[in-house]
Design an enzyme around this catalytic site. Structure first.
Site, mmCIF file in Angstrom:
data_model
loop_
_atom_site.group_PDB
_atom_site.id
_atom_site.type_symbol
_atom_site.label_atom_id
_atom_site.label_comp_id
_atom_site.label_asym_id
_atom_site.label_seq_id
_atom_site.Cartn_x
_atom_site.Cartn_y
_atom_site.Cartn_z
ATOM 1 N N LYS A 51 2.171 -3.952 6.684
ATOM 2 C CA LYS A 51 2.584 -3.930 5.274
ATOM 3 C C LYS A 51 4.099 -3.769 5.171
ATOM 4 C CE LYS A 51 -1.443 -4.441 3.469
ATOM 5 N NZ LYS A 51 -1.764 -5.756 2.918
ATOM 6 N N SER A 108 0.839 -1.199 0.000
ATOM 7 C CA SER A 108 0.000 0.000 0.000
ATOM 8 C C SER A 108 0.872 1.247 0.000
ATOM 9 C CB SER A 108 -0.856 -0.022 1.273
ATOM 10 O OG SER A 108 -1.412 1.242 1.503
ATOM 11 N N TYR A 157 -1.687 -1.122 11.018
ATOM 12 C CA TYR A 157 -1.982 -1.688 9.693
ATOM 13 C C TYR A 157 -0.814 -1.427 8.747
ATOM 14 C CZ TYR A 157 -3.657 -1.783 4.887
ATOM 15 O OH TYR A 157 -3.743 -2.013 3.527
HETATM 16 P P1 NAD Z 1 -11.067 -6.999 1.425
HETATM 17 O O1 NAD Z 1 -11.281 -7.006 2.899
HETATM 18 O O2 NAD Z 1 -12.223 -6.709 0.543
HETATM 19 O O3 NAD Z 1 -10.422 -8.391 0.961
HETATM 20 C C1 NAD Z 1 -9.577 -9.149 1.788
HETATM 21 C C2 NAD Z 1 -10.114 -10.582 1.778
HETATM 22 O O4 NAD Z 1 -9.275 -11.371 2.616
HETATM 23 C C3 NAD Z 1 -11.535 -10.669 2.340
HETATM 24 O O5 NAD Z 1 -12.360 -11.390 1.440
HETATM 25 C C4 NAD Z 1 -11.372 -11.408 3.667
HETATM 26 O O6 NAD Z 1 -12.489 -12.209 3.971
HETATM 27 C C5 NAD Z 1 -10.100 -12.221 3.403
HETATM 28 N N1 NAD Z 1 -9.346 -12.576 4.617
HETATM 29 C C6 NAD Z 1 -8.946 -11.766 5.616
HETATM 30 N N2 NAD Z 1 -8.279 -12.477 6.551
HETATM 31 C C7 NAD Z 1 -8.242 -13.765 6.095
HETATM 32 C C8 NAD Z 1 -7.699 -14.976 6.613
HETATM 33 N N3 NAD Z 1 -7.090 -15.023 7.787
HETATM 34 N N4 NAD Z 1 -7.819 -16.104 5.885
HETATM 35 C C9 NAD Z 1 -8.474 -16.099 4.699
HETATM 36 N N5 NAD Z 1 -9.027 -14.977 4.172
HETATM 37 C C10 NAD Z 1 -8.900 -13.830 4.854
HETATM 38 O O7 NAD Z 1 -9.864 -5.979 1.139
HETATM 39 P P2 NAD Z 1 -9.356 -5.392 -0.246
HETATM 40 O O8 NAD Z 1 -9.731 -3.956 -0.297
HETATM 41 O O9 NAD Z 1 -9.739 -6.285 -1.361
HETATM 42 O O10 NAD Z 1 -7.800 -5.456 -0.005
HETATM 43 C C11 NAD Z 1 -7.018 -6.562 -0.436
HETATM 44 C C12 NAD Z 1 -5.583 -6.348 0.002
HETATM 45 O O11 NAD Z 1 -5.113 -5.105 -0.520
HETATM 46 C C13 NAD Z 1 -5.422 -6.250 1.527
HETATM 47 O O12 NAD Z 1 -4.226 -6.921 1.885
HETATM 48 C C14 NAD Z 1 -5.301 -4.757 1.778
HETATM 49 O O13 NAD Z 1 -4.544 -4.478 2.916
HETATM 50 C C15 NAD Z 1 -4.590 -4.299 0.509
HETATM 51 N N6 NAD Z 1 -4.838 -2.886 0.195
HETATM 52 C C16 NAD Z 1 -6.126 -2.428 0.065
HETATM 53 C C17 NAD Z 1 -6.357 -1.084 -0.215
HETATM 54 C C18 NAD Z 1 -7.771 -0.539 -0.325
HETATM 55 O O14 NAD Z 1 -7.943 0.677 -0.268
HETATM 56 N N7 NAD Z 1 -8.782 -1.365 -0.516
HETATM 57 C C19 NAD Z 1 -5.276 -0.205 -0.373
HETATM 58 C C20 NAD Z 1 -3.979 -0.709 -0.257
HETATM 59 C C21 NAD Z 1 -3.771 -2.056 0.029
#
Ligand code: NAD
Ligand code: UDP
Length: 334
Positions: free
Chosen positions: A152, A124, A148
């Protein structure tokens, strides 16, 4: 290639699954549905007309990870699973370290046991902390301002150590800026549980009259109109960047951090006004105090992604606003 997509039912993971399948790759997915639902996987199948194997399991479960790698011939892993709410991570840091760090370690250990060494990680822009200037390139100093962000940063460092010890790994750290929008089938999109933290889902809720007013956190920043500036990127563009990343590490053994952003910064007010105009809806807003920990401006220098991956974002802010709105309308009807 066959790619194991962790957290594939989530917001970004589900869009990546669609783009991977559309590009001819095979996928295996797992998710514990902590922040998503199993129907998303059916919708991915409907959108792409392709089938794939999915497991309901937790990445912390070593036996489950072992089973997935034993039962499938995996070539690479795309790792989305994790917790992502900044505020919650300040209240429950151990929960965040346990899930994000321990979970990633469990997956990496299973990969090592099965000699799978290609890994794309969801990092991120938060790893740049409060940047000294914008646009931000990948050589900028790294820091974190909350647990958080620290997960990362720690995972990035773990992966750099792993590569230093064994350069037959191939690893891409994708540093996302602000993903918004949805697939234009409007069958998948961002579906935050409870009251959202991020700007776009909050705008959607106000436009749908599920919440009375958008609070704009601060109008006294040193930016074009006083409100915070971010690099919003359409989630489909972001997903396509992942396909390019996986295809890159098919051919190279390397570790690279790569920004996925548009290179353009838009203010909160620009975002809200564009949203109202393209969707012809009202979004009531008020100005409130700054949100603690927020920075004034954050946008990417996206040149490395173009140079290495031959990828750049295609969709503009209008499309991001339109797709976000239409997804939220379709999600409320469902
Ligand atoms: P999201 O919460 O929609 O998706 C994450 C998925 O991981 C979910 O479906 C959740 O059920 C699953 N999950 C969480 N813990 C788990 C575990 N222990 N075992 C199995 N499944 C598990 O989030 P997103 O927005 O799709 O983000 C995806 C990745 O991108 C994350 O790592 C997040 O930190 C990173 N990210 C997101 C953003 C944003 O703004 N959305 C920005 C930068 C980085
Ligand atoms: N923001 C806002 N009101 C909200 C949510 C966000 O004014 O209800 C602002 C926030 O201060 C920032 C921008 O919108 O300037 C993007 O915030 P978001 O939480 O979506 O992303 P991040 O802060 O992680 O970049």
């Amino acid at each position: 290639m066959t790619i194991l997509v962790t957290g594939g039912a989530g917001y970004i993971g589900s869009h990546a699954c669609v783009e991977l399948l559309n590009s001819g790759h095979d996928i295996v997915v797992f998710d514990n549905f902590y922040n998503s639902s199993p129907e998303v996987l059916d919708r991915i199948k409907e959108i792409t007309g392709r089938s794939f194997l999915a497991y309901e399991c937790d990445m912390l479960d070593e036996e489950a990870m072992e089973r997935i790698f034993s039962e499938n011939k995996i070539d690479a892993v795309m790792h989305f699973a994790g917790y992502k709410a900044v505020g919650e991570s300040c209240e429950k840091p151990l929960m965040y370290y346990h899930n994000n760090i321990q979970g990633t370690l469990t997956i990496l250990n299973a990969m090592a046991r099965h000699n799978v060494k290609k890994f794309v990680f969801s990092s991120s822009a938060t790893v740049y902390g409060d940047p000294q200037s914008v646009p931000i390139d990948e050589t900028f100093p790294l820091s974190a301002t909350n647990p958080y962000g620290r997960t990362k940063l720690m995972i990035e460092e773990m992966l750099r150590d792993l590569y230093a010890a064994d350069n037959s790994w191939s690893i891409i750290l994708l540093r996302y800026f602000n993903p918004v929008g949805a697939h234009e089938s409007y069958m998948i999109g961002e579906n935050p549980k409870g009251i959202p933290n991020n700007l776009m889902p909050m705008i959607n809720k106000v436009a749908q009259q599920e919440l009375p007013v958008l609070k704009i956190f601060g109008n006294d920043y040193n930016t074009k109109d006083g409100t915070g500036v971010r690099d919003y990127i359409h989630v489909v563009d972001l997903a396509k960047g992942h396909v390019k990343a996986i295809e890159y590490i098919e051919n190279y053994n390397t570790i690279e951090s790569i920004n996925l952003g548009t290179g353009k910064g838009y203010s909160v007010l620009e975002m809200v006004h564009t949203y109202m105009r393209v969707n012809n809806v009202a979004v009531n807003y008020i100005f409130t105090d700054r949100r603690p920990g927020d920075i004034a401006e954050c946008y990417a220098n996206p040149e490395k992604a173009l140079r290495l991956l031959n990828w750049k974002a295609e969709y503009d802010l209008e499309k991001m606003c339109r797709d976000s709105y239409l997804w939220s309308v379709s999600a409320t009807k469902r």
